[in-house]
Write a protein that holds these residues in place. Structure first.
Motif, PDB file in Angstrom:
ATOM      1  N   TRP A 140       0.814  -1.209   0.000  1.00 35.15           N
ATOM      2  CA  TRP A 140       0.000   0.000   0.000  1.00 35.15           C
ATOM      3  C   TRP A 140       0.853   1.268   0.000  1.00 35.15           C
ATOM      4  O   TRP A 140       0.382   2.332  -0.384  1.00 35.15           O
ATOM      5  N   GLY A 141       2.097   1.169   0.395  1.00 34.55           N
ATOM      6  CA  GLY A 141       2.966   2.333   0.494  1.00 34.55           C
ATOM      7  C   GLY A 141       3.141   3.078  -0.816  1.00 34.55           C
ATOM      8  O   GLY A 141       3.335   4.296  -0.813  1.00 34.55           O
ATOM      9  N   GLU A 142       3.063   2.356  -1.940  1.00 40.51           N
ATOM     10  CA  GLU A 142       3.202   3.016  -3.242  1.00 40.51           C
ATOM     11  C   GLU A 142       2.078   4.013  -3.503  1.00 40.51           C
ATOM     12  O   GLU A 142       2.188   4.864  -4.370  1.00 40.51           O
ATOM     13  N   ARG A 143       0.996   3.891  -2.756  1.00 38.75           N
ATOM     14  CA  ARG A 143      -0.158   4.776  -2.961  1.00 38.75           C
ATOM     15  C   ARG A 143      -0.100   6.031  -2.084  1.00 38.75           C
ATOM     16  O   ARG A 143      -1.010   6.844  -2.130  1.00 38.75           O
ATOM     17  N   TYR A 144       0.962   6.141  -1.276  1.00 39.23           N
ATOM     18  CA  TYR A 144       1.065   7.296  -0.376  1.00 39.23           C
ATOM     19  C   TYR A 144       0.928   8.584  -1.182  1.00 39.23           C
ATOM     20  O   TYR A 144       1.575   8.753  -2.208  1.00 39.23           O
ATOM     21  N   GLY A 145       0.073   9.469  -0.722  1.00 39.27           N
ATOM     22  CA  GLY A 145      -0.167  10.730  -1.402  1.00 39.27           C
ATOM     23  C   GLY A 145      -1.315  10.684  -2.395  1.00 39.27           C
ATOM     24  O   GLY A 145      -1.736  11.722  -2.897  1.00 39.27           O
ATOM     25  N   ARG A 149      -1.463  -2.475  24.935  1.00 41.61           N
ATOM     26  CA  ARG A 149      -0.482  -3.511  25.285  1.00 41.61           C
ATOM     27  C   ARG A 149       0.941  -2.967  25.234  1.00 41.61           C
ATOM     28  O   ARG A 149       1.898  -3.732  25.252  1.00 41.61           O
ATOM     29  N   ASP A 150       1.094  -1.661  25.122  1.00 43.06           N
ATOM     30  CA  ASP A 150       2.393  -0.991  25.073  1.00 43.06           C
ATOM     31  C   ASP A 150       3.197  -1.383  23.832  1.00 43.06           C
ATOM     32  O   ASP A 150       4.421  -1.445  23.853  1.00 43.06           O
ATOM     33  N   THR A 151       2.493  -1.658  22.742  1.00 42.75           N
ATOM     34  CA  THR A 151       3.140  -1.912  21.455  1.00 42.75           C
ATOM     35  C   THR A 151       3.023  -0.647  20.626  1.00 42.75           C
ATOM     36  O   THR A 151       1.923  -0.160  20.378  1.00 42.75           O
ATOM     37  N   LEU A 152       4.166  -0.093  20.238  1.00 42.38           N
ATOM     38  CA  LEU A 152       4.185   1.107  19.408  1.00 42.38           C
ATOM     39  C   LEU A 152       3.757   0.766  17.987  1.00 42.38           C
ATOM     40  O   LEU A 152       4.049  -0.329  17.489  1.00 42.38           O
ATOM     41  N   LEU A 153       3.091   1.709  17.331  1.00 44.40           N
ATOM     42  CA  LEU A 153       2.682   1.540  15.941  1.00 44.40           C
ATOM     43  C   LEU A 153       3.506   2.477  15.068  1.00 44.40           C
ATOM     44  O   LEU A 153       3.594   3.671  15.346  1.00 44.40           O
ATOM     45  N   LEU A 154       4.110   1.911  14.027  1.00 41.02           N
ATOM     46  CA  LEU A 154       4.934   2.677  13.090  1.00 41.02           C
ATOM     47  C   LEU A 154       4.174   2.744  11.769  1.00 41.02           C
ATOM     48  O   LEU A 154       4.023   1.736  11.076  1.00 41.02           O
ATOM     49  N   GLU A 155       3.680   3.934  11.438  1.00 39.13           N
ATOM     50  CA  GLU A 155       2.730   4.084  10.340  1.00 39.13           C
ATOM     51  C   GLU A 155       3.326   4.785   9.129  1.00 39.13           C
ATOM     52  O   GLU A 155       4.310   5.506   9.232  1.00 39.13           O
ATOM     53  N   ASN A 156       2.687   4.553   7.986  1.00 40.09           N
ATOM     54  CA  ASN A 156       3.046   5.195   6.712  1.00 40.09           C
ATOM     55  C   ASN A 156       4.462   4.851   6.266  1.00 40.09           C
ATOM     56  O   ASN A 156       5.172   5.697   5.721  1.00 40.09           O
ATOM     57  N   MET A 157       4.864   3.631   6.471  1.00 38.65           N
ATOM     58  CA  MET A 157       6.205   3.213   6.059  1.00 38.65           C
ATOM     59  C   MET A 157       6.270   3.030   4.542  1.00 38.65           C
ATOM     60  O   MET A 157       5.293   2.649   3.912  1.00 38.65           O
ATOM     61  N   ILE A 158       7.424   3.280   3.991  1.00 42.72           N
ATOM     62  CA  ILE A 158       7.739   2.892   2.616  1.00 42.72           C
ATOM     63  C   ILE A 158       8.716   1.733   2.762  1.00 42.72           C
ATOM     64  O   ILE A 158       9.818   1.902   3.305  1.00 42.72           O
ATOM     65  N   ILE A 159       8.310   0.557   2.332  1.00 45.77           N
ATOM     66  CA  ILE A 159       9.094  -0.660   2.554  1.00 45.77           C
ATOM     67  C   ILE A 159       9.577  -1.174   1.195  1.00 45.77           C
ATOM     68  O   ILE A 159       8.792  -1.705   0.411  1.00 45.77           O
TER      69      ILE A 159
END
Length: 170
Positions: A80-85, A141-151
């Motif tokens: 989904w990262g290719e659709r950013y923007g 649950r104290d799990t951080l979320l890392l969003e909008n990554m380009i992988i």
């Protein structure tokens, strides 16, 4: 001397959501040590269509082939990262259901990252009757979320994730 002023929202581009984003008196990013942001990560690739609900069956199959083990971060690549923007980046993104999120949380990761805006169904956002339940489940649950990554496609299945946020207080 040349200098610039930058004004951005805390949810611009790739960013972390800390528990305080949804949990009353939850931790903020500044409550975590720098070591939190250096993690052994496992890449889990799940091809997803627009607005597709990702269930435990999708996640289980992908986890089985990813040798998740004792990794500290789980990084989900949906393509989904290719659709950013784009116009439908937020409104048509795939999303995790509760069973999928619970399965990811079973391995007790400190970070779950993904190449989309959020883990929640797009209609379950701000102002809805069901505001961001997957956020609340993970952050509770104290799990951080890392969003909008380009992988990148060439990312190996196991890698070291270096993901240092800006330290903003209050």
């Amino acid at each position: 001397r040349r200098s610039h002023h930058v004004h951005i929202g805390t949810h611009s581009g790739t960013h972390f959501d800390a528990p305080s984003h949804f949990i009353h008196n939850g931790k903020t990013i500044s409550d975590y040590g720098v070591g939190t942001f250096i993690s052994r990560a496992s890449l889990v690739s799940i091809k997803a269509a627009p607005y597709e609900e990702i269930g435990a069956n999708h996640v289980f199959g992908a986890l089985e082939s990813s040798s998740i083990g004792d990794k500290e971060a789980i990084i989900l690549r949906f393509g989904w990262g290719e659709r950013y923007g784009s116009d439908n980046y937020y409104s048509a993104q795939p999303y995790l259901n509760e069973a999928a999120m619970n399965l990811l949380l079973e391995s007790n990761p400190k970070i779950i990252g993904y190449d989309m805006a959020m883990p929640d169904k797009p209609t379950n956002g701000f102002g809805s009757n069901c505001d961001s339940p997957m956020h609340k489940l993970a952050l509770g649950r104290d799990t951080l979320l890392l969003e909008n990554m380009i992988i990148p496609l060439e990312t190996p299945p196991i890698f070291t994730l270096l993901s240092f946020p800006l330290e903003l207080k209050d």
